[in-house]
Design a protein around this motif. Sequence first.
Motif, mmCIF file in Angstrom:
data_model
loop_
_atom_site.group_PDB
_atom_site.id
_atom_site.type_symbol
_atom_site.label_atom_id
_atom_site.label_comp_id
_atom_site.label_asym_id
_atom_site.label_seq_id
_atom_site.Cartn_x
_atom_site.Cartn_y
_atom_site.Cartn_z
ATOM 1 N N VAL A 107 35.147 3.228 -0.906
ATOM 2 C CA VAL A 107 36.567 3.598 -0.972
ATOM 3 C C VAL A 107 36.965 4.399 0.269
ATOM 4 C CG1 VAL A 107 38.293 4.882 -2.297
ATOM 5 C CG2 VAL A 107 36.588 3.501 -3.487
ATOM 6 N N GLY A 108 36.123 5.322 0.657
ATOM 7 C CA GLY A 108 36.417 6.157 1.816
ATOM 8 C C GLY A 108 36.466 5.367 3.118
ATOM 9 N N TRP A 109 35.555 4.423 3.280
ATOM 10 C CA TRP A 109 35.562 3.654 4.524
ATOM 11 C C TRP A 109 36.792 2.754 4.605
ATOM 12 C CZ3 TRP A 109 32.880 4.630 8.747
ATOM 13 C CH2 TRP A 109 33.119 3.783 9.828
ATOM 14 N N TYR A 110 37.201 2.151 3.495
ATOM 15 C CA TYR A 110 38.412 1.328 3.532
ATOM 16 C C TYR A 110 39.667 2.182 3.759
ATOM 17 C CZ TYR A 110 36.233 -3.124 2.537
ATOM 18 O OH TYR A 110 35.497 -4.276 2.633
ATOM 19 N N PHE A 111 39.662 3.417 3.285
ATOM 20 C CA PHE A 111 40.747 4.352 3.590
ATOM 21 C C PHE A 111 40.803 4.586 5.100
ATOM 22 C CE2 PHE A 111 42.414 8.605 4.306
ATOM 23 C CZ PHE A 111 43.545 8.633 3.515
ATOM 24 N N LEU A 112 39.640 4.874 5.671
ATOM 25 C CA LEU A 112 39.545 5.088 7.113
ATOM 26 C C LEU A 112 39.899 3.818 7.889
ATOM 27 C CD1 LEU A 112 38.723 7.061 9.369
ATOM 28 C CD2 LEU A 112 36.379 6.241 9.088
ATOM 29 N N ALA A 113 39.477 2.670 7.388
ATOM 30 C CA ALA A 113 39.768 1.395 8.059
ATOM 31 C C ALA A 113 41.272 1.146 8.143
ATOM 32 C CB ALA A 113 39.082 0.241 7.330
ATOM 33 N N GLY A 118 45.625 0.767 12.048
ATOM 34 C CA GLY A 118 47.022 1.034 12.315
ATOM 35 C C GLY A 118 47.977 0.743 11.168
ATOM 36 N N TYR A 119 47.467 0.669 9.948
ATOM 37 C CA TYR A 119 48.339 0.395 8.808
ATOM 38 C C TYR A 119 49.056 1.642 8.307
ATOM 39 C CZ TYR A 119 46.045 -4.143 8.729
ATOM 40 O OH TYR A 119 45.570 -5.367 9.069
ATOM 41 N N GLY A 120 48.591 2.813 8.711
ATOM 42 C CA GLY A 120 49.270 4.058 8.373
ATOM 43 C C GLY A 120 48.721 4.737 7.131
ATOM 44 N N TRP A 121 49.211 5.959 6.944
ATOM 45 C CA TRP A 121 48.756 6.779 5.827
ATOM 46 C C TRP A 121 49.165 6.204 4.471
ATOM 47 C CZ3 TRP A 121 45.305 10.555 6.240
ATOM 48 C CH2 TRP A 121 45.069 11.099 7.496
ATOM 49 N N GLY A 122 50.346 5.634 4.401
ATOM 50 C CA GLY A 122 50.804 5.066 3.132
ATOM 51 C C GLY A 122 49.889 3.960 2.634
ATOM 52 N N ALA A 123 49.525 3.059 3.526
ATOM 53 C CA ALA A 123 48.622 1.966 3.150
ATOM 54 C C ALA A 123 47.235 2.491 2.815
ATOM 55 C CB ALA A 123 48.541 0.939 4.282
ATOM 56 N N ALA A 124 46.801 3.499 3.557
ATOM 57 C CA ALA A 124 45.476 4.066 3.292
ATOM 58 C C ALA A 124 45.415 4.678 1.897
ATOM 59 C CB ALA A 124 45.133 5.107 4.357
ATOM 60 N N TRP A 125 46.439 5.471 1.546
ATOM 61 C CA TRP A 125 46.459 6.077 0.218
ATOM 62 C C TRP A 125 46.647 5.027 -0.876
ATOM 63 C CZ3 TRP A 125 44.468 10.561 -0.605
ATOM 64 C CH2 TRP A 125 44.505 11.542 0.381
ATOM 65 N N ALA A 126 47.439 4.017 -0.594
ATOM 66 C CA ALA A 126 47.698 2.972 -1.593
ATOM 67 C C ALA A 126 46.467 2.123 -1.865
ATOM 68 C CB ALA A 126 48.854 2.087 -1.128
ATOM 69 N N SER A 127 45.513 2.088 -0.942
ATOM 70 C CA SER A 127 44.307 1.270 -1.138
ATOM 71 C C SER A 127 43.319 1.906 -2.110
ATOM 72 C CB SER A 127 43.617 1.025 0.203
ATOM 73 O OG SER A 127 42.991 2.212 0.689
ATOM 74 N N ILE A 128 43.438 3.189 -2.359
ATOM 75 C CA ILE A 128 42.435 3.896 -3.162
ATOM 76 C C ILE A 128 42.356 3.406 -4.610
ATOM 77 C CG2 ILE A 128 41.818 6.156 -4.129
ATOM 78 C CD1 ILE A 128 42.600 7.375 -1.445
ATOM 79 N N PRO A 129 43.452 3.305 -5.369
ATOM 80 C CA PRO A 129 43.311 2.880 -6.781
ATOM 81 C C PRO A 129 42.681 1.496 -6.938
ATOM 82 C CG PRO A 129 45.502 3.787 -6.398
ATOM 83 C CD PRO A 129 44.853 3.664 -5.064
ATOM 84 N N GLY A 130 43.112 0.540 -6.144
ATOM 85 C CA GLY A 130 42.551 -0.801 -6.247
ATOM 86 C C GLY A 130 41.080 -0.854 -5.874
#
Length: 155
Positions: A107-113, A118-130
């Motif tokens: 989960v952490g690496w995909y957040f960092l990825a 360049g997808y931004g903080w919104g996309a990074a945070w949105a990736s966590i639940p899934g």
Amino acid sequence: MKKTKTQTLTLLAVLTALSVVLAYIHIPTLTGYLTLLDVGIYFTAYYLGAKSGAVVGGLSGFLIDLLLGYPQYMLHSLIAHGTQGYFAGWIGKKRFLGLVLSSIAMVGWYFLAALLLGYGWGAAWASIPGNLLQNFFGMLVGYLVYYLAYRRFEK
């Protein structure tokens, strides 16, 4: 009977191919969809250990991104799922810690990825639940498959 390196390599290749095929199975959820890729990774880690889990996790994550047309994620999936498989393969008293670390690693690496790509903080945070849902689903189903296989073939 002692396993040879050829037998081990063949088994890892088959488990990698199976994990890639499982990733094509999509289960719809409220946050997108789940794939069964993590089931193959966790099964391999539980059944064969940390090194095998890392190999199957890294290769299957890398290959599925290549095949599905997400080349920007290939290296990230290699790292995320490779470490996930490695930590999930820890045994004994370290098992619980390994499962926690495997979840954090993926989960952490995909957040960092998401940030690095360049997808931004919104996309990074949105990736966590899934990603958490997919990780825990894979952990549970991978364990059930491992338990059934162990009962069937190791007794």
